[in-house]
Motif scaffolding. Structure first.
Motif, PDB file in Angstrom:
ATOM      1  N   SER A  69       0.863  -1.187   0.000  1.00  0.00           N
ATOM      2  CA  SER A  69       0.000   0.000   0.000  1.00  0.00           C
ATOM      3  C   SER A  69       0.898   1.235   0.000  1.00  0.00           C
ATOM      4  O   SER A  69       1.885   1.286   0.744  1.00  0.00           O
ATOM      5  CB  SER A  69      -0.898   0.038   1.242  1.00  0.00           C
ATOM      6  OG  SER A  69      -1.782  -1.054   1.276  1.00  0.00           O
TER       7      SER A  69
ATOM      8  N   GLY B  30      -2.081  -3.381   2.770  1.00  0.00           N
ATOM      9  CA  GLY B  30      -0.888  -4.114   2.375  1.00  0.00           C
ATOM     10  C   GLY B  30      -0.037  -4.560   3.551  1.00  0.00           C
ATOM     11  O   GLY B  30      -0.069  -3.963   4.625  1.00  0.00           O
TER      12      GLY B  30
ATOM     13  N   ALA C  49      -5.054   1.385   4.927  1.00  0.00           N
ATOM     14  CA  ALA C  49      -4.112   0.586   4.130  1.00  0.00           C
ATOM     15  C   ALA C  49      -4.256  -0.896   4.457  1.00  0.00           C
ATOM     16  O   ALA C  49      -4.432  -1.278   5.607  1.00  0.00           O
ATOM     17  CB  ALA C  49      -2.687   1.051   4.391  1.00  0.00           C
TER      18      ALA C  49
ATOM     19  N   ARG D 277      -7.498   0.236  -8.346  1.00  0.00           N
ATOM     20  CA  ARG D 277      -6.465   0.128  -7.314  1.00  0.00           C
ATOM     21  C   ARG D 277      -6.168   1.488  -6.683  1.00  0.00           C
ATOM     22  O   ARG D 277      -5.408   1.576  -5.714  1.00  0.00           O
ATOM     23  CB  ARG D 277      -5.178  -0.461  -7.903  1.00  0.00           C
ATOM     24  CG  ARG D 277      -5.306  -1.912  -8.326  1.00  0.00           C
ATOM     25  CD  ARG D 277      -4.071  -2.379  -9.079  1.00  0.00           C
ATOM     26  NE  ARG D 277      -3.897  -1.644 -10.337  1.00  0.00           N
ATOM     27  CZ  ARG D 277      -2.944  -1.895 -11.224  1.00  0.00           C
ATOM     28  NH1 ARG D 277      -2.060  -2.873 -10.984  1.00  0.00           N
ATOM     29  NH2 ARG D 277      -2.849  -1.199 -12.337  1.00  0.00           N
TER      30      ARG D 277
ATOM     31  N   VAL E 177       3.638  -0.854   3.967  1.00  0.00           N
ATOM     32  CA  VAL E 177       2.986   0.428   3.692  1.00  0.00           C
ATOM     33  C   VAL E 177       4.061   1.487   3.487  1.00  0.00           C
ATOM     34  O   VAL E 177       4.936   1.661   4.344  1.00  0.00           O
ATOM     35  CB  VAL E 177       2.054   0.850   4.846  1.00  0.00           C
ATOM     36  CG1 VAL E 177       1.323   2.143   4.486  1.00  0.00           C
ATOM     37  CG2 VAL E 177       1.062  -0.254   5.177  1.00  0.00           C
TER      38      VAL E 177
ATOM     39  N   TYR F 154      -0.536  -4.042  -5.608  1.00  0.00           N
ATOM     40  CA  TYR F 154      -0.483  -2.786  -4.861  1.00  0.00           C
ATOM     41  C   TYR F 154      -1.826  -2.072  -4.876  1.00  0.00           C
ATOM     42  O   TYR F 154      -2.717  -2.365  -5.669  1.00  0.00           O
ATOM     43  CB  TYR F 154       0.597  -1.875  -5.431  1.00  0.00           C
ATOM     44  CG  TYR F 154       0.280  -1.323  -6.810  1.00  0.00           C
ATOM     45  CD1 TYR F 154      -0.437  -0.137  -6.963  1.00  0.00           C
ATOM     46  CD2 TYR F 154       0.694  -1.988  -7.963  1.00  0.00           C
ATOM     47  CE1 TYR F 154      -0.723   0.370  -8.224  1.00  0.00           C
ATOM     48  CE2 TYR F 154       0.416  -1.496  -9.221  1.00  0.00           C
ATOM     49  CZ  TYR F 154      -0.299  -0.310  -9.350  1.00  0.00           C
ATOM     50  OH  TYR F 154      -0.599   0.183 -10.595  1.00  0.00           O
ATOM     51  N   GLU F 155      -1.924  -1.105  -3.971  1.00  0.00           N
ATOM     52  CA  GLU F 155      -2.987  -0.109  -3.974  1.00  0.00           C
ATOM     53  C   GLU F 155      -2.350   1.233  -3.630  1.00  0.00           C
ATOM     54  O   GLU F 155      -1.310   1.275  -2.954  1.00  0.00           O
ATOM     55  CB  GLU F 155      -4.075  -0.454  -2.947  1.00  0.00           C
ATOM     56  CG  GLU F 155      -3.591  -0.405  -1.502  1.00  0.00           C
ATOM     57  CD  GLU F 155      -4.684  -0.692  -0.483  1.00  0.00           C
ATOM     58  OE1 GLU F 155      -5.833  -0.914  -0.885  1.00  0.00           O
ATOM     59  OE2 GLU F 155      -4.358  -0.691   0.739  1.00  0.00           O
TER      60      GLU F 155
END
Length: 322
Positions: A23, A104, A102, A79, A107, A53-54
């Motif tokens: 993230s 992920g 977040a 995303r 981060v 990912y984002e």
């Protein structure tokens, strides 16, 4: 990551689908002119890394059309997530709005002003994946004026002293965190103005990573007054027992000054038969008043922090989330 109950703002549903590996949280304020370039460079670097990912953009109360650009970017790529805060609340509360959303395992946090080159994101992520909790960005060649670098060095020195963490650049917002290192600190992030120092003070392992630093486009938003308030915040937030310590220091200094003046006055009176009392007494009074003013400012910072906690004020209110 868990969201603290102190946030009274309506928050959107957690994004659907499997959690990504990475993230990236980007804080924005009046970045409409450069946002497209930032996004292009950032997504290119993320795609090249090969990780899922984002990107969470947090619009910290911009009035220049920043969020309209974010809506357009989201429409072309799911995303991309975005949060618009109702007003400008500052970098670290805005960062909390992204960190709390977040998903992920790693981060990355960064500013959206293009001083942090997106191409260095994979370098930070690789450092965390090597076994560290935090990859701390270190601006190897800063492109800031002396009016920004000198106060920054002072604040970095204080943070090294008070946290016991020997890194050189606490002020760099370009960092990568293991999610497990950030989660325990979410309740305090945002109320404390140095997110990295807060996470590291809990014992997270850290490695410094040199990152590039581009010249600032436009004037710095950190005025001398704001930098002074930032220094007071560091003292109030990270200095253990500051009031007691300041009182001891003040007492010791005043005692030593009184002894020195007494000895000097006695010797001068014996040798010259003329003691310059008014001048030295006036200088001493001014010095003591200056120290007292500093202590009052420190007390005021503490009282303000206590008031905000007691009143349970939200860090921010969310205007819109996509």
């Amino acid at each position: 990551m868990a969201r603290p109950e102190t946030l009274s703002a309506p928050e959107g549903d957690v994004a659907a689908g499997p959690a990504p590996e990475l993230s990236v949280v980007v804080t924005l304020f009046q970045e409409g002119a450069t946002l497209d370039e930032l996004h292009r460079r950032l997504t290119a670097a993320l795609e090249a890394s090969g990780r899922s990912y984002e990107v969470l953009y947090v619009d910290d109360g911009s009035t220049d059309g920043t969020f309209a650009t974010l809506e357009r970017l989201h429409a072309g790529d799911d995303r991309i997530r975005a949060v618009r805060l109702k007003r400008n609340v500052g970098q670290h509360p805005a960062m909390h709005a992204g960190l709390s959303r977040a998903r992920g395992d790693v981060v990355v946090t960064m500013d959206g002003d293009l001083q942090n080159p997106p191409e260095d994101v994979p370098k930070l992520v690789e450092a965390v994946e090597a076994g560290y909790d935090v990859a701390s960005g270190r601006r190897a060649a800063r492109h800031d004026s002396w009016g920004r670098t000198l106060p920054s060095r002072l604040i970095n020195g204080m943070l090294r002293r008070f946290t016991g963490v020997a890194i050189s650049d606490f002020g760099c917002a370009f960092n990568a965190y293991r999610r497990s290192a950030v989660e325990p600190m979410l309740g305090a992030i945002g109320r404390q103005k140095f997110t990295k120092a807060l996470v590291l003070s809990g014992g997270a392992s850290v490695v410094e990573v040199d990152v590039a630093h581009a010249p600032r486009q436009g004037a710095s938003r950190y005025s001398p007054l704001r930098l002074t308030r930032l220094a007071l915040h560091v003292l109030a937030g990270f200095w253990p027992q500051p009031i007691q310590t300041a009182g001891v220091v003040l007492g010791a200094v005043c005692t030593l000054a009184s002894l020195a003046l007494g000895v000097y006055g006695t010797v001068y009176w014996i040798t010259e038969s003329n003691f310059p009392g008014p001048l030295l007494l006036g200088a001493l009074v001014v010095a003591v008043l200056g120290v007292q003013g500093f202590i009052l400012a420190l007390v005021g910072e503490h009282l303000g922090r206590i008031q905000r906690v007691v009143e349970h004020r939200p860090l921010y209110l969310v205007d819109k989330e996509i």
